[in-house]
Design a protein around this motif. Structure first.
Motif, PDB file in Angstrom:
ATOM      1  N   SER A  49       3.188  -0.636 -11.964  1.00 11.36           N
ATOM      2  CA  SER A  49       2.341  -1.706 -11.433  1.00 11.36           C
ATOM      3  C   SER A  49       1.282  -1.153 -10.495  1.00 11.36           C
ATOM      4  O   SER A  49       0.103  -1.530 -10.575  1.00 11.36           O
ATOM      5  CB  SER A  49       3.199  -2.746 -10.688  1.00 11.36           C
ATOM      6  N   ALA A  50       1.689  -0.249  -9.600  1.00 15.97           N
ATOM      7  CA  ALA A  50       0.739   0.331  -8.648  1.00 15.97           C
ATOM      8  C   ALA A  50      -0.359   1.091  -9.367  1.00 15.97           C
ATOM      9  O   ALA A  50      -1.550   0.965  -9.039  1.00 15.97           O
ATOM     10  CB  ALA A  50       1.477   1.247  -7.671  1.00 15.97           C
ATOM     11  N   LEU A 106      -2.736  -1.284 -11.253  1.00 14.58           N
ATOM     12  CA  LEU A 106      -3.649  -1.935 -10.317  1.00 14.58           C
ATOM     13  C   LEU A 106      -4.745  -0.979  -9.870  1.00 14.58           C
ATOM     14  O   LEU A 106      -5.900  -1.382  -9.677  1.00 14.58           O
ATOM     15  CB  LEU A 106      -2.872  -2.468  -9.110  1.00 14.58           C
ATOM     16  N   MET A 107      -4.403   0.306  -9.706  1.00 15.61           N
ATOM     17  CA  MET A 107      -5.414   1.316  -9.398  1.00 15.61           C
ATOM     18  C   MET A 107      -6.426   1.427 -10.534  1.00 15.61           C
ATOM     19  O   MET A 107      -7.644   1.492 -10.309  1.00 15.61           O
ATOM     20  CB  MET A 107      -4.725   2.671  -9.186  1.00 15.61           C
ATOM     21  N   GLU A 111      -8.686  -1.750 -10.518  1.00 14.29           N
ATOM     22  CA  GLU A 111      -9.618  -1.872  -9.394  1.00 14.29           C
ATOM     23  C   GLU A 111     -10.605  -0.716  -9.321  1.00 14.29           C
ATOM     24  O   GLU A 111     -11.790  -0.922  -9.054  1.00 14.29           O
ATOM     25  CB  GLU A 111      -8.850  -1.961  -8.076  1.00 14.29           C
ATOM     26  N   VAL A 150       1.510  -7.363 -11.810  1.00 11.42           N
ATOM     27  CA  VAL A 150       0.086  -7.040 -11.917  1.00 11.42           C
ATOM     28  C   VAL A 150      -0.744  -8.322 -11.976  1.00 11.42           C
ATOM     29  O   VAL A 150      -1.730  -8.473 -11.245  1.00 11.42           O
ATOM     30  CB  VAL A 150      -0.181  -6.157 -13.154  1.00 11.42           C
ATOM     31  N   THR A 186      -0.518 -10.203  -8.561  1.00 11.16           N
ATOM     32  CA  THR A 186      -1.227  -9.508  -7.486  1.00 11.16           C
ATOM     33  C   THR A 186      -2.731  -9.683  -7.626  1.00 11.16           C
ATOM     34  O   THR A 186      -3.447  -9.844  -6.630  1.00 11.16           O
ATOM     35  CB  THR A 186      -0.870  -8.008  -7.490  1.00 11.16           C
ATOM     36  N   LYS A 241      -4.963 -11.770  -4.780  1.00 17.51           N
ATOM     37  CA  LYS A 241      -5.481 -10.608  -4.054  1.00 17.51           C
ATOM     38  C   LYS A 241      -6.075 -10.991  -2.698  1.00 17.51           C
ATOM     39  O   LYS A 241      -5.788 -10.357  -1.680  1.00 17.51           O
ATOM     40  CB  LYS A 241      -6.524  -9.891  -4.911  1.00 17.51           C
ATOM     41  N   ASP A 250      -4.471  -9.673   0.752  1.00 14.25           N
ATOM     42  CA  ASP A 250      -5.257  -8.812   1.632  1.00 14.25           C
ATOM     43  C   ASP A 250      -5.370  -9.411   3.025  1.00 14.25           C
ATOM     44  O   ASP A 250      -5.406  -8.688   4.033  1.00 14.25           O
ATOM     45  CB  ASP A 250      -6.645  -8.575   1.047  1.00 14.25           C
ATOM     46  N   GLN A 286      -2.370  -0.766  -2.815  1.00 11.79           N
ATOM     47  CA  GLN A 286      -1.696  -1.388  -3.951  1.00 11.79           C
ATOM     48  C   GLN A 286      -0.199  -1.544  -3.694  1.00 11.79           C
ATOM     49  O   GLN A 286       0.400  -2.567  -4.058  1.00 11.79           O
ATOM     50  CB  GLN A 286      -1.926  -0.564  -5.223  1.00 11.79           C
ATOM     51  N   ARG A 331       0.202  -4.508  -1.415  1.00 14.08           N
ATOM     52  CA  ARG A 331      -0.028  -5.770  -2.141  1.00 14.08           C
ATOM     53  C   ARG A 331       1.192  -6.137  -2.983  1.00 14.08           C
ATOM     54  O   ARG A 331       1.605  -7.299  -3.017  1.00 14.08           O
ATOM     55  CB  ARG A 331      -1.265  -5.636  -3.037  1.00 14.08           C
TER      56      ARG A 331
END
Length: 449
Positions: A90-91, A94-95, A98, A145, A148, A152, A156, A178, A181
């Motif tokens: 997931s991390a 997300l990277m 983004e 994912v 998040t 977002k 944040d 990430q 989050r």
């Protein structure tokens, strides 16, 4: 070395250590299209690195890619069984979304079939591999994912409030952001037991980044869990003038401020809130059976029953079924890849029912790509007739052509890469029916994007 060549380093940011700043400040080059120029320490050469690539990183550092590559290599080929694989994946996803411009739905569609490739991304980004994902892990990845991304702005705000302000938040490494989050989403929105979410997120931060990052994750997530338990989360109050209320609502329901203001003005605040809540809920999907391949809705329903995917038949369209969950199971079973069915919203199907394609018809689809309605109309022709698919986007039109072959309707689909306003003057076509579903804001399907 071009910025595009270095895009893979944005995914591996945590593996590279910052070196001393160059004596000369990075300056924009007229040939680099707005990219910042960075010096490679080991060779003295300069390279272009996109601001977007390091949007959340320290943007004015030089990076010793050569020595860092050796350090990253030392960490590779390690299998870490203590880090939960769904959080690691997931991390990294997300990277990629983004910083690398990837699309969540395309990453989800690859699913289990690209496990090796996915784990390679994990290794390059985190410096180690985890165990392979099972079906439950894949479902969690999709949920985390998607959730998040939807929440977002809200997430944040929580992180910023708990980490001593905006400046501290902006200075965090992209991977650390990430991880935080994910932890906040699991605790506040998914209802994961706080001890589990905190422990797992701390572990991945310590292993992938450094012990200090794990300590920061521990402090922020524990504070969040405590405040949530006491029903005292640091959330803005909806008060003041219209602009102030819109900003607060934008945070609470994670939507752009301009959108909140528009909907509040046209619908009223209560209805705007209902719409935003609906947008951030888990969307439902529809599948259309591809009757051109002789695959009926009954066949599709039988297959879904075998896969234990809950579904119901459409109330309006004969070829459609509705799904609330289980899309990953459908993808992994290969039903989409084999062209037996396709993901298509019922609203798009209803448009085709208005056109009412019949065998022998010649139909023009003016803004066709990526082709859902084109393919549905083509399947209704029974091999007799033609659909002229016109679109200004060459890449999306290519997807339409490939899918038409997969669905075995390419014999009745002819594509034209053109702006229809120009095409209509230069290449007039005669047809029985014309479908002009003009591009719009897309706000009506925001929940699925």
């Amino acid at each position: 070395m071009e910025g595009s060549t270095l895009s893979r380093f944005s995914i591996s940011y945590s593996n590279f250590s910052p070196c001393e700043r160059s004596q000369s400040q990075p300056a924009k080059s007229p040939l680099s299209n707005g990219l910042l120029s960075y010096r490679l320490i080991d060779s003295g050469k300069r390279c272009n690195v996109s601001l977007k690539t390091f949007s959340l990183a320290k943007r004015t550092k030089d990076y010793d890619f050569d020595s860092s590559r050796h350090r990253a290599h030392d960490k590779t080929q390690k299998l870490n069984l203590e880090v939960s694989p769904h959080r690691a994946v997931s991390a990294v996803r997300l990277m990629r979304i983004e910083l690398g411009g990837a699309f969540a739905d395309l990453l989800n569609e690859k699913g289990k079939g690209s496990g090796k490739n996915e784990m390679a991304y994990i290794e390059r980004t985190l410096g180690f591999r985890t165990r392979d994902l099972d079906d439950r892990d894949l479902r969690l990845v999709t949920e985390i994912v998607g959730g998040t991304i939807r929440w977002k702005r809200y997430l944040d705000h929580l992180i910023t409030s708990l980490c001593h302000g905006e400046r501290a938040f902006r200075s965090m490494e992209p991977l650390l952001v990430q991880i935080l989050r994910i932890g906040c989403y699991e605790i506040d929105k998914l209802g994961i037991p706080p001890y589990a979410a905190v422990d797992e997120c701390v572990r991945i931060a310590k292993v992938a980044l450094r012990p200090g990052a794990g300590n920061m994750v521990n402090g922020i997530l524990r504070k969040l869990a405590l405040l949530k338990d006491k029903n005292f989360l640091p959330l803005p109050k909806v008060e003041g003038d219209d602009r102030s209320q819109a900003r607060a609502l934008a945070i609470l329901y994670s939507h752009p401020v301009w959108m909140v203001r528009r909907w509040t003005k046209s619908l009223g605040q209560a209805e705007a809130v209902r719409l935003m809540m609906w947008n951030n809920s888990e969307p439902s999907f529809s599948l259309r059976a591809n009757k051109k391949k002789g695959y009926t809705r009954a066949d599709l329903a039988t297959q879904l029953n075998m896969l234990k995917v809950p579904h119901e038949t459409s109330l309006h369209l004969d070829d459609f079924v509705r799904l609330k969950t289980g899309m990953q199971v459908v993808i992994q079973a290969g039903l989409l890849k084999e062209g037996l069915c396709s993901v298509q919203d019922e609203s798009a199907g209803l448009i085709v029912s208005v056109v009412d394609p019949q065998p022998g018809d010649t139909i023009i689809d003016c803004c066709a790509a990526p082709g859902g309605k084109t393919l549905f109309m083509a399947s209704c022709l029974g091999g007799q007739g033609m659909v002229f698919a016109i679109d200004i986007n060459k890449g999306r039109l290519r997807i339409l052509e490939e899918t038409a072959k997969l669905h075995e309707v390419d014999d009745v689909v002819t594509t034209f890469h053109s702006d229809f306003r120009i095409f209509a003057k230069e290449k007039p076509l005669k047809s029985d029916k014309v479908l002009l579903d003009a591009p719009c804001s897309g706000l009506g399907v925001l929940s699925k994007h």
